[in-house]
Design a protein around this motif. Structure first.
Motif, PDB file in Angstrom:
ATOM      1  N   ALA B 169       0.871  -1.184   0.000  1.00 45.57           N
ATOM      2  CA  ALA B 169       0.000   0.000   0.000  1.00 45.57           C
ATOM      3  C   ALA B 169       0.899   1.222   0.000  1.00 45.57           C
ATOM      4  O   ALA B 169       1.910   1.253   0.715  1.00 45.57           O
ATOM      5  N   TRP B 170       0.537   2.242  -0.765  1.00 41.95           N
ATOM      6  CA  TRP B 170       1.446   3.346  -1.025  1.00 41.95           C
ATOM      7  C   TRP B 170       0.759   4.706  -0.962  1.00 41.95           C
ATOM      8  O   TRP B 170      -0.408   4.837  -1.321  1.00 41.95           O
ATOM      9  N   LEU B 171       1.530   5.702  -0.515  1.00 38.47           N
ATOM     10  CA  LEU B 171       1.129   7.106  -0.623  1.00 38.47           C
ATOM     11  C   LEU B 171       1.982   7.741  -1.720  1.00 38.47           C
ATOM     12  O   LEU B 171       3.226   7.664  -1.675  1.00 38.47           O
ATOM     13  N   ASN B 172       1.301   8.324  -2.691  1.00 36.79           N
ATOM     14  CA  ASN B 172       1.983   8.999  -3.805  1.00 36.79           C
ATOM     15  C   ASN B 172       3.039   8.118  -4.483  1.00 36.79           C
ATOM     16  O   ASN B 172       4.058   8.609  -4.972  1.00 36.79           O
ATOM     17  N   GLU B 173       2.801   6.823  -4.480  1.00 39.91           N
ATOM     18  CA  GLU B 173       3.566   5.822  -5.237  1.00 39.91           C
ATOM     19  C   GLU B 173       5.005   5.634  -4.761  1.00 39.91           C
ATOM     20  O   GLU B 173       5.736   4.842  -5.335  1.00 39.91           O
ATOM     21  N   THR B 174       5.398   6.385  -3.741  1.00 39.49           N
ATOM     22  CA  THR B 174       6.791   6.271  -3.286  1.00 39.49           C
ATOM     23  C   THR B 174       6.915   5.941  -1.799  1.00 39.49           C
ATOM     24  O   THR B 174       7.932   5.403  -1.368  1.00 39.49           O
ATOM     25  N   GLN B 175       5.885   6.302  -1.036  1.00 41.26           N
ATOM     26  CA  GLN B 175       5.964   6.165   0.415  1.00 41.26           C
ATOM     27  C   GLN B 175       5.089   4.991   0.831  1.00 41.26           C
ATOM     28  O   GLN B 175       3.865   5.065   0.777  1.00 41.26           O
ATOM     29  N   ARG B 176       5.713   3.900   1.255  1.00 41.08           N
ATOM     30  CA  ARG B 176       4.923   2.722   1.603  1.00 41.08           C
ATOM     31  C   ARG B 176       4.183   2.932   2.929  1.00 41.08           C
ATOM     32  O   ARG B 176       4.691   3.608   3.824  1.00 41.08           O
ATOM     33  N   LEU B 177       2.997   2.345   3.024  1.00 40.64           N
ATOM     34  CA  LEU B 177       2.158   2.480   4.224  1.00 40.64           C
ATOM     35  C   LEU B 177       2.166   1.184   5.028  1.00 40.64           C
ATOM     36  O   LEU B 177       2.264   0.103   4.434  1.00 40.64           O
ATOM     37  N   PRO B 178       2.020   1.263   6.367  1.00 44.84           N
ATOM     38  CA  PRO B 178       1.882   2.503   7.134  1.00 44.84           C
ATOM     39  C   PRO B 178       3.166   3.346   7.082  1.00 44.84           C
ATOM     40  O   PRO B 178       4.231   2.832   6.764  1.00 44.84           O
ATOM     41  N   LEU B 179       3.041   4.616   7.438  1.00 47.20           N
ATOM     42  CA  LEU B 179       4.189   5.531   7.302  1.00 47.20           C
ATOM     43  C   LEU B 179       5.368   5.060   8.138  1.00 47.20           C
ATOM     44  O   LEU B 179       6.501   5.073   7.676  1.00 47.20           O
ATOM     45  N   VAL B 180       5.090   4.671   9.389  1.00 48.87           N
ATOM     46  CA  VAL B 180       6.161   4.165  10.254  1.00 48.87           C
ATOM     47  C   VAL B 180       6.204   2.652  10.069  1.00 48.87           C
ATOM     48  O   VAL B 180       5.303   1.932  10.489  1.00 48.87           O
ATOM     49  N   ARG B 181       7.231   2.173   9.371  1.00 45.62           N
ATOM     50  CA  ARG B 181       7.279   0.776   8.946  1.00 45.62           C
ATOM     51  C   ARG B 181       8.352  -0.038   9.654  1.00 45.62           C
ATOM     52  O   ARG B 181       8.259  -1.259   9.751  1.00 45.62           O
ATOM     53  N   ASN B 182       9.417   0.631  10.048  1.00 46.75           N
ATOM     54  CA  ASN B 182      10.460  -0.088  10.768  1.00 46.75           C
ATOM     55  C   ASN B 182      10.034  -0.152  12.218  1.00 46.75           C
ATOM     56  O   ASN B 182       9.953   0.877  12.883  1.00 46.75           O
ATOM     57  N   ASN B 183       9.750  -1.345  12.683  1.00 47.91           N
ATOM     58  CA  ASN B 183       9.094  -1.504  13.977  1.00 47.91           C
ATOM     59  C   ASN B 183       7.767  -0.770  14.000  1.00 47.91           C
ATOM     60  O   ASN B 183       7.623   0.274  14.633  1.00 47.91           O
ATOM     61  N   ILE B 184       6.812  -1.303  13.280  1.00 50.12           N
ATOM     62  CA  ILE B 184       5.461  -0.727  13.287  1.00 50.12           C
ATOM     63  C   ILE B 184       4.970  -0.705  14.733  1.00 50.12           C
ATOM     64  O   ILE B 184       5.051  -1.722  15.430  1.00 50.12           O
ATOM     65  N   PRO B 185       4.499   0.446  15.206  1.00 49.55           N
ATOM     66  CA  PRO B 185       4.112   0.526  16.621  1.00 49.55           C
ATOM     67  C   PRO B 185       2.992  -0.467  16.956  1.00 49.55           C
ATOM     68  O   PRO B 185       2.055  -0.640  16.175  1.00 49.55           O
ATOM     69  N   PRO B 186       3.080  -1.120  18.107  1.00 51.46           N
ATOM     70  CA  PRO B 186       1.975  -1.973  18.562  1.00 51.46           C
ATOM     71  C   PRO B 186       0.776  -1.113  18.939  1.00 51.46           C
ATOM     72  O   PRO B 186       0.919   0.093  19.110  1.00 51.46           O
ATOM     73  N   MET B 187      -0.392  -1.728  19.079  1.00 53.58           N
ATOM     74  CA  MET B 187      -1.528  -0.988  19.627  1.00 53.58           C
ATOM     75  C   MET B 187      -1.186  -0.650  21.084  1.00 53.58           C
ATOM     76  O   MET B 187      -0.515  -1.428  21.769  1.00 53.58           O
ATOM     77  N   PRO B 188      -1.632   0.534  21.563  1.00 50.31           N
ATOM     78  CA  PRO B 188      -1.341   0.887  22.963  1.00 50.31           C
ATOM     79  C   PRO B 188      -1.848  -0.193  23.916  1.00 50.31           C
ATOM     80  O   PRO B 188      -2.907  -0.785  23.687  1.00 50.31           O
ATOM     81  N   ALA B 189      -1.113  -0.402  24.985  1.00 46.89           N
ATOM     82  CA  ALA B 189      -1.474  -1.450  25.952  1.00 46.89           C
ATOM     83  C   ALA B 189      -2.835  -1.190  26.590  1.00 46.89           C
ATOM     84  O   ALA B 189      -3.535  -2.125  26.970  1.00 46.89           O
ATOM     85  N   ASP B 190      -3.209   0.086  26.697  1.00 42.80           N
ATOM     86  CA  ASP B 190      -4.496   0.425  27.310  1.00 42.80           C
ATOM     87  C   ASP B 190      -5.462   1.033  26.286  1.00 42.80           C
ATOM     88  O   ASP B 190      -6.284   1.887  26.622  1.00 42.80           O
ATOM     89  N   ALA B 191      -5.343   0.561  25.021  1.00 43.37           N
ATOM     90  CA  ALA B 191      -6.276   1.043  23.984  1.00 43.37           C
ATOM     91  C   ALA B 191      -7.717   0.834  24.453  1.00 43.37           C
ATOM     92  O   ALA B 191      -7.980  -0.152  25.140  1.00 43.37           O
ATOM     93  N   PRO B 192      -8.651   1.744  24.133  1.00 39.10           N
ATOM     94  CA  PRO B 192      -8.533   2.839  23.175  1.00 39.10           C
ATOM     95  C   PRO B 192      -7.795   4.076  23.683  1.00 39.10           C
ATOM     96  O   PRO B 192      -7.605   5.004  22.914  1.00 39.10           O
ATOM     97  N   ARG B 193      -7.407   4.115  24.948  1.00 37.93           N
ATOM     98  CA  ARG B 193      -6.578   5.221  25.428  1.00 37.93           C
ATOM     99  C   ARG B 193      -5.344   5.312  24.528  1.00 37.93           C
ATOM    100  O   ARG B 193      -4.784   4.293  24.143  1.00 37.93           O
TER     101      ARG B 193
END
Lengths: 351, 351
Positions: B169-193
């Protein structure tokens, strides 16, 4: 409109032009700083030393706080180098202040005062943390208590909003605001119906009867609901065309100036959240008054809001209809909003 | 991941690549049509004959309706010229249908069916009417009932989102999604917070007890309120980091795929509102299930939503934490949302 009289005894047009040009460049430079950090966060995990620590969303809040401070320090230093006699008020500087400087008004309003720069280095902090593009730097110059210059730059959107009294309000320096300028549309005859209503949930989430959260949400619902209902809305539903929340007061104001949002209603903002946006919106032909309905909403004089208000209701630039002037349409819309919203409880510390 | 097995017996990778490239170009061309009309509206009142009639906001709705139809006709014609055997479902075509074609599923899901193009020529119609930049064209290719290609182009923002199964998945054909890809952040431990929660007020504004408007707003408030409250929220307040409403389901999904929005919850959408966004989000690593809490929200299996659902709950791409996989974090977040939201009442005509 090219040679306005400013409410300051001493400033010439040339001096104001110089300050405006400096503020625009400062906005561009500060916005680039915000974008550079974004790029580092996106590139996080590279071996490059500079990217270290930008790999986890956990630490995003710390990165953002540091960026906020760095950008404010850069802006403040730049201003004092160029204009050592000017005043400065910024979000970070204010928050860190240990002395009780929180009197009613943060910004000198005497005509003989030096100009005050009022700066939010990063508006839309939550958006920035999550990399949602609605964040910006916001720089205003206030003279005699009035925001005269506004520079708002949202670098991820590549949207630069600029205004100086008498020089017009602009998007990206080429597109004058509001966007539709030839025959600026009047306010809808049955406003708030037909209007896009911008509002924010904010940080005050205390869930209690009579608290700001409930008052806000009840007001949102009153603006959104269909008018025919006979429930809690007592037939007063505003049936607005759309409800929008962007998470940035500054961007909300910029889109009101653009003409995209018809109404913005909010409480709790500080001077740096709104000063540049108010300069932009007023120069575009919009109206900004208080969010809280007065005792006599149908007849009260509609005054321009003071920067220290913390309560804001903004209406987009409007042209005349066959039956009323643009200002009359704006004032009619203000009264229709006041009919539907609840009073919010925001005061100033020390006030 | 470059040679995926598609759920269609006959299509080769090369054929899929060709369709993808065609869809991307179609999205760019259709988005340019939207932007061209915007420019004409901005330039309205010029003597240029083409700009006639673009001078008043009163007529904006008519202009938008015509643009919507023109863009869909262009997209549909282009598709049938290139792929005469494919199926097509578009918002305008569907709305105009006089025969009751509204069976439960609009899109063939048999593996042997030809691909179906599912198109919203203009998502965010109210935004487009008011010139708020959050509008886009949305083009999906559905194969065997699954959205496999998604192209979303928001021309006023210059944001092009593209995805094809197995191609990223890409933004403007050059930026792969999600934006932060190296170590994609986990969901917060107390989500939805800690989460940014996207939701929409929509068009259903009937103000009555038990109606969708009240159920939605109660759900928004439950997600927003602080957890400590003992009022109506019974201590369940989600205290999300922010609440956002953009007025476009497609853009909401795109920002979930980007990682900027953590949670999107909505009812009432149709296939063309979400097909491209779902293709994009799934390819980015996100999860899309149903908005309505099941009988046993704590233990129910979390199924991928079908395109005909009209009820959607989307969670951003998530990486693993020390204690759970990315998928486990997403599913935990789904259950926390289900705990807090009310059931929405949207069915399909004919279903």
């Amino acid at each position: 409109m090219t040679s306005p009289t400013l409410d300051t005894a001493t400033m010439t047009d040339k001096e104001l032009d110089d300050i405006y040009a400096f503020a625009v460049q400062l906005g561009k430079d500060a916005g680039k700083m915000l974008l550079d950090v974004t790029q580092l966060r996106i590139a996080g995990g590279n071996t490059d030393q500079e990217c270290q620590g930008f790999t986890e969303k956990e630490s995003a809040v710390d990165i953002v706080t540091k960026t906020d401070e760095d950008v404010e320090a850069f802006v403040k230093t730049s201003i004092f180098q160029r204009y050592p006699s000017h005043n400065f008020i910024g979000e970070e500087t204010y928050s860190k202040s240990t002395t009780p400087t929180t009197s009613t008004y943060l910004i000198p309003s005497s005509p003989s005062s030096q100009p005050t720069w009022c700066v939010d280095p990063l508006d839309g902090t939550v958006n920035y943390t999550h990399l949602f593009p609605m964040f910006c730097v916001s720089i205003a110059v206030v003279i005699a208590g009035e925001p005269v210059i506004g520079v708002i730059y949202a670098p991820f959107l590549n949207q630069l909003f600029t205004a100086c009294r008498g020089r017009g309000a602009w998007l990206n320096e080429t597109q004058r605001l509001p966007l539709v300028r030839n025959n600026i549309p009047p306010m809808p005859a049955d406003a708030p119906r037909g209007c896009v209503f911008a509002c924010e949930w904010g940080k005050d989430r205390d869930d209690r009867e009579g608290g700001n959260l409930r008052r806000k949400v009840d007001s949102f619902l009153m603006m959104a609901a269909a008018g025919e209902g006979k429930g809690d809305r007592r037939g007063k539903g505003g049936m607005v065309h759309g409800v929008r929340s962007l998470g940035s007061a500054t961007m909300d104001l910029a889109y009101v100036a653009m003409g995209a949002f018809d109404i913005w209603w909010e409480g709790g903002c500080w001077e740096w959240d709104v000063a540049a946006g108010i300069a932009l919106l007023r120069e575009a032909g919009g109206l900004v008054t208080t969010a809280n309905p007065p005792q006599d909403p149908e007849t009260a004089a509609i005054k321009d809001v003071g920067l220290g208000s913390r309560l804001y209701l903004a209406i987009r630039p409007a042209g005349p209809s066959e039956t009323e002037s643009g200002r009359q349409g704006q004032e009619r819309t203000v009264r229709e909003v006041w009919r539907r919203v609840q009073e919010l409880d925001y005061t100033r510390p020390g006030a």
